[in-house]
Write a protein that holds these residues in place. Structure first.
Motif, PDB file in Angstrom:
ATOM      1  N   MET A 186       0.823  -1.212   0.000  1.00  0.00           N
ATOM      2  CA  MET A 186       0.000   0.000   0.000  1.00  0.00           C
ATOM      3  C   MET A 186       0.857   1.262   0.000  1.00  0.00           C
ATOM      4  O   MET A 186       0.433   2.311  -0.502  1.00  0.00           O
ATOM      5  CB  MET A 186      -0.947  -0.019   1.203  1.00  0.00           C
ATOM      6  N   ALA A 187       2.070   1.186   0.560  1.00  0.00           N
ATOM      7  CA  ALA A 187       2.954   2.349   0.574  1.00  0.00           C
ATOM      8  C   ALA A 187       3.374   2.761  -0.836  1.00  0.00           C
ATOM      9  O   ALA A 187       3.732   3.921  -1.076  1.00  0.00           O
ATOM     10  CB  ALA A 187       4.185   2.067   1.423  1.00  0.00           C
ATOM     11  N   THR A 188       3.302   1.822  -1.784  1.00  0.00           N
ATOM     12  CA  THR A 188       3.694   2.123  -3.168  1.00  0.00           C
ATOM     13  C   THR A 188       2.507   2.520  -4.031  1.00  0.00           C
ATOM     14  O   THR A 188       2.679   2.836  -5.207  1.00  0.00           O
ATOM     15  CB  THR A 188       4.370   0.897  -3.811  1.00  0.00           C
ATOM     16  N   ASP A 189       1.299   2.489  -3.474  1.00  0.00           N
ATOM     17  CA  ASP A 189       0.087   2.784  -4.245  1.00  0.00           C
ATOM     18  C   ASP A 189      -0.737   3.803  -3.463  1.00  0.00           C
ATOM     19  O   ASP A 189      -1.535   3.433  -2.598  1.00  0.00           O
ATOM     20  CB  ASP A 189      -0.709   1.494  -4.470  1.00  0.00           C
ATOM     21  N   PRO A 190      -0.574   5.091  -3.725  1.00  0.00           N
ATOM     22  CA  PRO A 190      -1.269   6.127  -2.948  1.00  0.00           C
ATOM     23  C   PRO A 190      -2.793   5.962  -2.932  1.00  0.00           C
ATOM     24  O   PRO A 190      -3.424   6.178  -1.893  1.00  0.00           O
ATOM     25  CB  PRO A 190      -0.856   7.428  -3.642  1.00  0.00           C
ATOM     26  N   ALA A 191      -3.370   5.583  -4.065  1.00  0.00           N
ATOM     27  CA  ALA A 191      -4.829   5.432  -4.113  1.00  0.00           C
ATOM     28  C   ALA A 191      -5.286   4.290  -3.200  1.00  0.00           C
ATOM     29  O   ALA A 191      -6.284   4.410  -2.484  1.00  0.00           O
ATOM     30  CB  ALA A 191      -5.287   5.186  -5.547  1.00  0.00           C
ATOM     31  N   LEU A 192      -4.536   3.197  -3.231  1.00  0.00           N
ATOM     32  CA  LEU A 192      -4.875   2.063  -2.373  1.00  0.00           C
ATOM     33  C   LEU A 192      -4.650   2.420  -0.905  1.00  0.00           C
ATOM     34  O   LEU A 192      -5.444   2.042  -0.036  1.00  0.00           O
ATOM     35  CB  LEU A 192      -4.046   0.841  -2.761  1.00  0.00           C
ATOM     36  N   ALA A 193      -3.574   3.143  -0.624  1.00  0.00           N
ATOM     37  CA  ALA A 193      -3.316   3.562   0.759  1.00  0.00           C
ATOM     38  C   ALA A 193      -4.440   4.450   1.267  1.00  0.00           C
ATOM     39  O   ALA A 193      -4.884   4.318   2.412  1.00  0.00           O
ATOM     40  CB  ALA A 193      -1.980   4.290   0.844  1.00  0.00           C
TER      41      ALA A 193
END
Length: 550
Positions: A352-359
């Motif tokens: 999630m740290a690599t995917d802002p939308a998912l975070a």
């Protein structure tokens, strides 16, 4: 003269008759109910006994003929009246053994007896005439005693009262069939607990004068274990139906639109397919349907995106990333490792740290469960504290609630930079009283707090990592400070009605962590140098545990 008549009943049935008489003579309504349904507490048992009394104890016997049966029972001190036909037990035996109803001759004999207090009861004897061709039924029924039961008669029954009693008992015993006996104008509801140590109390019957077809239909449906299992197996479908409604923003549109054509146009869906989804959502209690008009229920309101505390992000997470990780549950059970990494190639925090939308979606889903925080400021006294440190506090929701309820407090939010970025707008109105501190809580925590919050943190980790986190807190916290741990708690024993149980599997799949019991947390805290002082229940099956340094 010594009788040379061949006994009608087998010795095994005579012994069972004696045991049934002893059971009635040794009990009254209160004690029989306590023995049959020990999971009911004293107040619940009192409520049942206000409306129902011990009526009979029943068993099934297997004479080859009815000739001489009454005389043989009389010789044993059992004086029976006229036999009446059995409808319910006859149909149960027919279904159980695939024997045509017409091939089964089943009747009911009743003998007056008294309970231990001298109140009138009956010995209810179901009689299956058992020629050699049906001997296998007698052998199997004697072994399993499926028709034995303790019967409670409902005084002055009506549909509301009977439904309430049924619901209470069905909460702790499995519905086990029943029916209506037109010969006696009586309805019976059976319940069964296969795990009861005493077989004499494995089954309970509620008997009520009159006919209650809707309640009987419900009871029969819930008596089929296959129906219940199918409901469980289709749970994933319910998750996806709710997630689909959330993705389509169907719940938002239902706040102002109610007819199918308008809803289909607003959601960009095929009307007939949308109608089928709406029907399923109605069965789940998310949508209310009246004729051609659809509207939101209270559950559906929780999924609107425009409301504070919306659970829409949670629906999207459960129907999206977490749904994919649960597909690998078998591997998690085999290996003991999280399945999220198998599905996505990395631990879920790293992913999630690599995917802002998912975070952002994840933080929104965490906020959807923030209702559990509403009780924290009611059960915890912050009046003597000056600084509260929220360790790995995510978007700052809990810290915000604590600071709004305690105007003189200063707050510190410790978390990774991406989490602090999500928290900053949430805490904007408290900016003068909040410090945002980037850092790794497994290595250090701020040393100037009076109260430290660990909310939904420890369940993300295994025991070794929890020891590290707690030891870090113990090392850096001032001696006078307190630690508040907020988690769902697994039941210590017996109770299975807790959200912590499914969440424990969720943690196995998605973080490699686990839910724990209070005693488990007490042990982990003690190893780190904390004493668990008290525990308070919060909404959504959460608890706050207050600990202090030894």
């Amino acid at each position: 003269m010594i009788s040379t008549r061949t006994p009608v009943l087998a010795a095994a049935d005579l012994d069972r008759l004696t045991a049934a008489l002893d059971l009635i003579g040794g009990h009254d309504t209160h004690s029989a109910l306590a023995a049959a349904v020990p999971s009911l507490d004293a107040d619940q048992r009192a409520a049942v006994t206000r409306h129902a009394t011990l009526d009979h104890v029943a068993l099934l016997i297997f004479p080859e003929t009815l000739a001489g049966l009454a005389d043989e029972l009389s010789a044993r001190g059992i004086e029976v009246g006229t036999m009446t036909p059995s409808v319910v037990v006859r149909e149960r035996l027919s279904s159980r053994y695939s024997v045509p109803v017409a091939d089964l001759q089943v009747g009911i004999l009743r003998a007056p007896v008294t309970d231990r207090n001298g109140w009138p009861c009956e010995l209810e004897i179901f009689v299956l005439v058992t020629p050699p061709s049906l001997a296998h039924i007698a052998e199997d029924e004697r072994r399993h005693q499926r028709e034995n039961h303790v019967g409670l008669a409902v005084r002055r029954p009506d549909p509301v009262l009977l439904r309430g009693l049924r619901t209470m008992i069905a909460g702790v015993m499995r519905p086990d069939g029943g029916g209506y006996n037109g010969y006696e104008n009586s309805s019976v509801l059976y319940f069964r607990d296969a795990h009861r140590a005493d077989p004499a109390f494995r089954r309970l019957e509620l008997v009520a004068t009159g006919r209650f077809p809707q309640l009987q239909a419900l009871h029969q449906r819930e008596s089929c274990a296959g129906t219940e299992l199918l409901r469980l197996l289709t749970g994933a479908w319910a998750t996806q139906a709710i997630a689909t409604a959330a993705e389509l923003r169907l719940l938002d549109h239902l706040a102002s639109l109610g007819d199918l054509p308008s809803l289909a146009a607003a959601t960009g869906t095929e009307p007939r397919s949308l109608a089928r989804l709406l029907r399923y959502l109605t069965s789940l209690g998310v949508v209310h349907t009246a004729g051609d008009h659809h509207s939101l229920t209270d559950l559906g309101e929780l999924l609107r995106s425009d409301l504070t505390g919306s659970m829409r992000p949670l629906a999207l997470m459960y129907g999206g990333p977490f749904y994919r990780s649960f597909a690998e549950l078998t591997e998690s059970v085999r290996s003991g490792e999280e399945s999220y990494a198998k599905a996505f190639g990395a631990h879920h925090f790293a992913h999630m740290a690599t995917d802002p939308a998912l975070a952002e979606l994840f933080h929104g889903s965490m906020a959807a469960s923030n209702a559990m925080f509403t009780g924290v400021t009611k059960v915890v006294d912050f009046s003597r504290a000056r600084t509260v440190v929220d360790v790995a506090g995510g978007n700052g929701e809990l810290l915000s609630r604590v600071l709004h309820a305690n105007r003189d407090l200063h707050g510190v939010l410790l978390d990774l930079p991406n989490a602090l970025a999500a928290a900053e707008p949430r805490l904007a109105d408290l900016a003068e009283r909040v410090s945002l501190v980037p850092g790794d809580f497994t290595r250090s925590v701020p040393a100037d707090g009076d109260v430290y919050l660990l909310s939904r943190v420890l369940h993300d980790w295994d025991d070794d990592q929890c020891r590290t986190i707690l030891a870090t807190c113990a090392r850096d916290m001032p001696a006078h400070a307190e630690l508040l741990v907020i988690e769902r708690l697994l039941p210590e024993a017996g109770d299975t009605d807790s959200l912590a149980i499914p969440w424990d599997i969720h943690m196995l799949c998605n973080t490699g962590g686990r839910e724990r019991s209070e005693s488990h947390y007490r042990s982990l805290l003690a190893e780190a140098g904390f004493e668990l002082v008290e525990t308070h229940a919060l909404p959504l099956d959460a608890h706050v545990m207050r600990a202090r340094l030894l």
